[in-house]
Design an enzyme around this catalytic site. Sequence first.
Site, mmCIF file in Angstrom:
data_model
loop_
_atom_site.group_PDB
_atom_site.id
_atom_site.type_symbol
_atom_site.label_atom_id
_atom_site.label_comp_id
_atom_site.label_asym_id
_atom_site.label_seq_id
_atom_site.Cartn_x
_atom_site.Cartn_y
_atom_site.Cartn_z
ATOM 1 N N CYS A 93 54.391 86.997 49.498
ATOM 2 C CA CYS A 93 53.890 85.792 48.838
ATOM 3 C C CYS A 93 52.805 85.055 49.639
ATOM 4 C CB CYS A 93 55.066 84.877 48.491
ATOM 5 S SG CYS A 93 54.645 83.698 47.201
ATOM 6 N N ARG A 126 53.451 77.109 37.744
ATOM 7 C CA ARG A 126 54.018 78.011 38.754
ATOM 8 C C ARG A 126 54.651 79.209 38.059
ATOM 9 N NH1 ARG A 126 53.961 75.960 43.677
ATOM 10 N NH2 ARG A 126 55.160 77.680 44.524
ATOM 11 N N HIS A 189 60.340 87.606 46.859
ATOM 12 C CA HIS A 189 61.216 87.054 47.894
ATOM 13 C C HIS A 189 62.620 87.521 47.562
ATOM 14 C CE1 HIS A 189 58.461 83.891 49.362
ATOM 15 N NE2 HIS A 189 58.084 83.764 48.116
#
Length: 238
Positions: A93, A126, A189
Site C-alpha cells: 500500500c 477511499r 494488508h
Amino acid sequence: MRLTIGHLYPDLLNLYGDRGNIQCLQKRLAWRGIEPEVKAVHAGDKIDFSKLDLVLLGGGSDREQKLVCRYLKKVKQSFREYVEDGGVVLAVCGGYQLLGNYYKTNQTTIEGLEILDIHTEWKVKRLTGNIVVRSKLFQHPVVGFENHSGRTYIGNYTPLGQVISGQGNTGKSGQEGIIYKNLIGTYLHGPLLPKNPEVCDYLLEHALRWKYRRKIVLEPLSDVLEQRANRYIAEGAM
Ligand code: GLN
C-alpha cells in the site's frame, strides 16, 4: 542457511498489522531450519542493501509516507540497484505507492523513489474492504484487506493479479498490485503473508535463490489451517 530481512521504518509504515508479515517470514524460515535475521531500519538509520536479502515496506498514512519519503530519498540509488539486480521486495500500500514516481494527494505531491515508472493519485472516495485476487503465480486466490485513497496507474507493467472481488490498483482497471523482477507491490494488508502462505514462500524462495545463486526449493509445510482461512476469506468476499 540464513536470510536477512530488512524491515523498513516499522514505526511509520505499520498499518493493519503489516508487522505480521515479518513474523510469518521468520516462522516459515525457522520451521524449515533456516535462520531468520530481521534488521529494523528506523528513521535516520543508514541502509546497506548489500546486507539484505529481502526488504519489506509496509503501509502508512499520507503523513507518514511523506516522512518516510524524506529518508528513503537518501538511498534512492542503492535501493534501485538492489531491485534491478533481483533483490526481493514486498511493498504494501503506502510502501508500494512510494516506489513509483509520485503520489499526488489532495494536499501535496509526495515524491516517489522512481524505482517503478508508475504513479498514484488521490481520490476522495477511499477504496476499502476485503479483496480477492487471482494471480498466475499462485494456485490459491490471494486475499487481504485494502484501504486506500490512492489510485495507482501501472501502465504496461505486469499486475500481481486480477481482482475477483474488491478494488485493487484503481478500482477500475481490474488489476491489483505489480510484479517487477523480484519485487511485489500490492494494496493487500491484512496482513498479507499469514493469509497467503504461498506468497510468503514465493518471496522466501526467491530471496534464498538470489542470495545463494542456485535453485533452492523450500520443503512444503502443512498449511491446512492457513488454507482453510484463505478459503474462508475468499468465499466470504465473493
Ligand atoms: N496513504 C495511502 C492512501 O490512502 C496509503 C494507505 C495505506 O497504506 N493503507 O492511499
